[in-house]
Enzyme design. Sequence first.
Site, short mmCIF file in Angstrom:
data_model
loop_
_atom_site.label_atom_id
_atom_site.label_comp_id
_atom_site.label_asym_id
_atom_site.label_seq_id
_atom_site.Cartn_x
_atom_site.Cartn_y
_atom_site.Cartn_z
N HIS A 49 -98.48 55.51 97.03
CA HIS A 49 -98.10 54.26 96.34
C HIS A 49 -98.93 53.13 96.93
O HIS A 49 -98.59 52.53 97.94
CB HIS A 49 -96.60 54.01 96.53
CG HIS A 49 -96.06 52.92 95.66
ND1 HIS A 49 -94.94 53.08 94.87
CD2 HIS A 49 -96.47 51.65 95.44
CE1 HIS A 49 -94.70 51.97 94.21
NE2 HIS A 49 -95.61 51.07 94.55
N HIS B 204 -101.46 49.94 95.60
CA HIS B 204 -102.01 49.14 94.50
C HIS B 204 -103.41 48.63 94.85
O HIS B 204 -103.58 47.92 95.85
CB HIS B 204 -101.11 47.94 94.21
CG HIS B 204 -99.78 48.30 93.63
ND1 HIS B 204 -99.54 48.31 92.28
CD2 HIS B 204 -98.63 48.68 94.22
CE1 HIS B 204 -98.28 48.67 92.07
NE2 HIS B 204 -97.70 48.90 93.23
N ASP C 208 -105.17 46.30 93.41
CA ASP C 208 -105.27 44.84 93.37
C ASP C 208 -104.40 44.16 94.42
O ASP C 208 -104.38 42.93 94.51
CB ASP C 208 -104.94 44.30 91.96
CG ASP C 208 -103.65 44.87 91.41
OD1 ASP C 208 -103.17 45.90 91.92
OD2 ASP C 208 -103.10 44.26 90.47
N GLY D 20 -94.63 45.56 87.85
CA GLY D 20 -94.27 44.17 87.52
C GLY D 20 -92.81 43.92 87.84
O GLY D 20 -92.12 44.79 88.38
N HIS E 231 -91.72 52.45 89.16
CA HIS E 231 -91.13 51.52 90.12
C HIS E 231 -89.67 51.31 89.70
O HIS E 231 -89.41 50.81 88.60
CB HIS E 231 -91.80 50.14 90.02
CG HIS E 231 -93.12 50.03 90.71
ND1 HIS E 231 -94.27 50.54 90.19
CD2 HIS E 231 -93.46 49.43 91.88
CE1 HIS E 231 -95.27 50.26 91.01
NE2 HIS E 231 -94.81 49.58 92.04
N GLU F 280 -85.87 48.62 93.12
CA GLU F 280 -86.44 47.69 94.09
C GLU F 280 -85.75 46.34 93.91
O GLU F 280 -85.06 45.85 94.79
CB GLU F 280 -87.96 47.58 93.86
CG GLU F 280 -88.70 46.68 94.84
CD GLU F 280 -90.18 46.53 94.46
OE1 GLU F 280 -90.55 46.84 93.31
OE2 GLU F 280 -90.95 46.09 95.33
N ASP G 193 -97.79 50.27 99.53
CA ASP G 193 -97.61 49.35 98.39
C ASP G 193 -98.81 48.41 98.26
O ASP G 193 -99.65 48.64 97.42
CB ASP G 193 -96.29 48.56 98.52
CG ASP G 193 -95.74 48.15 97.16
OD1 ASP G 193 -96.25 48.66 96.13
OD2 ASP G 193 -94.80 47.35 97.11
ZN LIG Z 1 -95.65 49.04 93.94
#
Ligand SMILES: [Zn+2]
Length: 354
Positions: free
Chosen positions: A11, A13, A15, A167, A194, A197, A286
């Site tokens: 997991h 990202h 960006d 998102g 996701h 959370e 993350d």
């Molecule tokens: Zn994430």
Amino acid sequence: MIRQVPKVELHDHLDGSLKAETIIELAAEEGISLPARTPEELSLWFHRGADRKNLGLYLEGFSVSCSVMQSRKALTRVAYEHILTLHEENVAYAEIRFAPVLHTEKGLNLEEVVESVLHGLEAGKAETGVSCGLILCAMRHQNISLEIAELAVAFREKGVVGFDIAGDEYGHPPKKHLDAFQFIKNRNFNITIHAGEAFGIESIWQAVQICGAHRIGHATRLLEDMVVHNSRIEQMGSLAHYIQDKRIPLEICLSSNVQTGATPSLDEHPFGVYFRNNFRVMLCTDNRLMSDTSLTKEMGLAVRHFNLTLRDLEKLTINAMKSSFVHYEERLKIIYDILKPGYAKVRELTNPNA
Ligand SMILES: [Zn+2]
């Protein structure tokens, strides 16, 4: 010692994990103004922005990182550098995710965006030997998830291994994207979502039972389906039982969860409960930049706060590889050729009598 052990990252990202130096250089090339001048100041700006106990606020930094990832060259560079970063901390296999639609502001189409990232990943892989797969994310607040799902399947032979929605979770339940998940399932492809959370167990339930998720990102609030006393689960609801029984992998991101307020503190994070009660969990970063972390740091936090041993780290790493979206034979090869010998070597170095 932790830096040396072989790792698997599921997991991660793209960006959210750029180097601050790279953002500054790319912004200078494109004439984009940034909220800080030096790499140190810019890193601090991202960390402060992320650590505000709210997922919506945590996500604000992405508008800055994505602003410099709008050309083929920039996307390829960021992807390539990311593999080098993973190699530095001995990651053997990684699944890197991003949302292609966030990179079309300057005219690239979705295919060009994905090709550029795959090109950078391939170059990094050729140089370092790090194996990787790409996960394409649709954005929860948009309505083009089916198009992104089709894009993911179109690139499955070229390095894309799965589909996700990302998102802000609150107000954007996964079931709104049912057509996209249905498409992925019909094509025998892979889904991670996701969930749990910023929203509770309803979101996790929808992800698993309505959308068909094969893995869950975070699942922090699955704890709400358990009665726990001194880290021991005394009672579980049917969803928690289902997730444990079916061995549904939970991608745990410790630092990120504290920063977004998904959990009040590391010591109260449910990771320890999940791990000690044999849920299939793995540690993930993350967003390396936003959360000021690495897999080495996340493992270090888990060792300190949850008393993990080297054997525990090996179990988590093998859990991750078993749960990855590459084909079964490839998973076995990495487990038996890299992970197990790598841990055996570290064990021998740290404690020759063990
Ligand atoms: Zn994430």
